[in-house]
Design a protein around this motif. Structure first.
Motif, PDB file in Angstrom:
ATOM      1  N   ILE A 150       0.787  -1.127   0.022  1.00  0.00           N
ATOM      2  CA  ILE A 150      -0.064  -0.273   0.031  1.00  0.00           C
ATOM      3  C   ILE A 150       1.054   1.190   0.063  1.00  0.00           C
ATOM      4  O   ILE A 150       1.606   1.571   0.861  1.00  0.00           O
ATOM      5  N   ARG A 151       0.654   2.176  -0.979  1.00  0.00           N
ATOM      6  CA  ARG A 151       1.547   3.211  -1.064  1.00  0.00           C
ATOM      7  C   ARG A 151       0.819   4.562  -0.709  1.00  0.00           C
ATOM      8  O   ARG A 151      -0.618   4.399  -0.723  1.00  0.00           O
ATOM      9  N   ASP A 152       1.557   5.688  -0.018  1.00  0.00           N
ATOM     10  CA  ASP A 152       0.704   6.661   0.304  1.00  0.00           C
ATOM     11  C   ASP A 152      -0.471   6.489   1.270  1.00  0.00           C
ATOM     12  O   ASP A 152      -1.632   6.878   0.657  1.00  0.00           O
ATOM     13  N   SER A 153      -0.289   5.671   2.184  1.00  0.00           N
ATOM     14  CA  SER A 153      -1.318   5.385   3.159  1.00  0.00           C
ATOM     15  C   SER A 153      -2.199   6.524   3.578  1.00  0.00           C
ATOM     16  O   SER A 153      -1.793   7.680   3.734  1.00  0.00           O
ATOM     17  N   LYS A 154      -3.550   6.149   3.599  1.00  0.00           N
ATOM     18  CA  LYS A 154      -4.738   7.168   4.064  1.00  0.00           C
ATOM     19  C   LYS A 154      -5.236   6.517   5.270  1.00  0.00           C
ATOM     20  O   LYS A 154      -4.978   5.309   5.619  1.00  0.00           O
ATOM     21  N   LEU A 155      -5.700   7.655   6.375  1.00  0.00           N
ATOM     22  CA  LEU A 155      -6.345   7.099   7.291  1.00  0.00           C
ATOM     23  C   LEU A 155      -7.253   6.118   7.020  1.00  0.00           C
ATOM     24  O   LEU A 155      -7.489   4.979   8.086  1.00  0.00           O
ATOM     25  N   SER A 156      -7.880   6.378   5.964  1.00  0.00           N
ATOM     26  CA  SER A 156      -8.956   5.503   5.586  1.00  0.00           C
ATOM     27  C   SER A 156      -8.584   3.854   5.358  1.00  0.00           C
ATOM     28  O   SER A 156      -9.376   2.772   5.259  1.00  0.00           O
ATOM     29  N   ASP A 157      -7.171   3.654   5.282  1.00  0.00           N
ATOM     30  CA  ASP A 157      -6.862   2.248   4.772  1.00  0.00           C
ATOM     31  C   ASP A 157      -6.571   1.544   6.056  1.00  0.00           C
ATOM     32  O   ASP A 157      -6.424   0.237   6.348  1.00  0.00           O
ATOM     33  N   SER A 158      -6.924   2.158   7.440  1.00  0.00           N
ATOM     34  CA  SER A 158      -6.937   1.310   8.634  1.00  0.00           C
ATOM     35  C   SER A 158      -8.045   0.380   8.640  1.00  0.00           C
ATOM     36  O   SER A 158      -9.130   0.754   8.533  1.00  0.00           O
ATOM     37  N   ALA A 159      -7.537  -0.953   8.750  1.00  0.00           N
ATOM     38  CA  ALA A 159      -8.449  -2.130   8.723  1.00  0.00           C
ATOM     39  C   ALA A 159      -7.584  -3.438   8.961  1.00  0.00           C
ATOM     40  O   ALA A 159      -6.288  -3.316   9.210  1.00  0.00           O
ATOM     41  N   THR A 160      -8.168  -4.368   8.877  1.00  0.00           N
ATOM     42  CA  THR A 160      -7.404  -5.629   8.839  1.00  0.00           C
ATOM     43  C   THR A 160      -7.378  -6.259   7.376  1.00  0.00           C
ATOM     44  O   THR A 160      -8.520  -6.311   6.762  1.00  0.00           O
ATOM     45  N   TYR A 161      -6.556  -6.964   6.896  1.00  0.00           N
ATOM     46  CA  TYR A 161      -6.218  -7.290   5.612  1.00  0.00           C
ATOM     47  C   TYR A 161      -6.066  -8.859   5.570  1.00  0.00           C
ATOM     48  O   TYR A 161      -5.083  -9.247   6.395  1.00  0.00           O
TER      49      TYR A 161
END
Lengths: 108, 113
Positions: A75-86
């Protein structure tokens, strides 16, 4: 040994960072591979399929290494909205096996 | 489209009680699945139905039964609940086989005391 293994994390990264997750699978006959995203107390949702040649979807890049039996998600240029479990998912003969997931928290 | 719906959202049972978890999808999907999710473990397949009228065991079928009532609905029954069945249960569907994208319902949180 679990059939699909992931580092549980948590990975805590600042906004804008690049983060990578790996997943290993034990069955060499596995046929198809996926990354799902699961938000806290929600259902899993497909993030992307993983193709042998690698594939990209915006800021997300997935790669497959069949020889070493692992899958990666970048994941590049992480956003706050990327917070999750993958969740890493491996399919063999219509038997889908899920990893336990890697938790990501992106901080301001 | 509602997608995949599940009822109830929450349930508390006493050991030995029975209940049925309901699942329905409105996407005209052929395949439907029941999973359980426990802390520190991945989703584990309980049962699946590749098409109307067929059901097959998954990884952890003991203690459960299923019914594929029609193309839309797939129910999961616990005949005699045990504390080990405390979990979050997800129903999912896909167009054909599991190798395709699966769409999940919102889950049922079940506690057995």
């Amino acid at each position: 040994r679990k059939e699909v293994e992931q580092d549980p994390g948590p990975f805590n990264v600042p906004e804008g960072a690049t983060v990578a997750f790996n997943c290993t699978y034990s069955n060499s006959a596995s046929q198809s591979f996926f990354w799902y995203r699961q938000d806290c107390r929600k259902e899993p949702k497909l993030l992307m399929s993983v193709y042998s040649s690698g594939n990209e979807d915006g800021r997300f890049t997935a790669q497959l290494n069949r020889a070493s039996q692992y899958i990666s998600l970048l994941i590049r240029d992480s956003k706050l909205s990327d917070s999750a479990t993958y969740l890493c998912v491996v399919n063999r003969n219509n038997d889908m096996r899920f990893g336990a997931g890697t938790r990501l928290t992106v901080k301001p | 489209n509602a997608g995949v719906t599940q009822t109830p959202k929450f349930q508390v049972l006493k050991t030995g009680q029975s209940m049925t978890l309901q699942c329905a999808q409105d996407m005209n999907h052929n395949s439907m699945y029941w999973y359980r999710q426990d802390p520190g473990m991945g989703l584990r397949l309980i049962y699946y139905s590749a098409s109307e009228g067929t059901t097959d065991k998954g990884e952890v079928p003991n203690g459960y039964n299923v019914s594929r009532l029609n193309k839309r609905e797939f129910s999961l029954r616990l005949e005699s609940a045990a504390p080990s069945q405390t979990s979050v249960y997800f129903c999912a569907s896909s167009r054909r086989d599991p190798g395709n994208e699966q769409y999940f319902g919102p889950g049922t949180r079940l506690t057995v005391t």
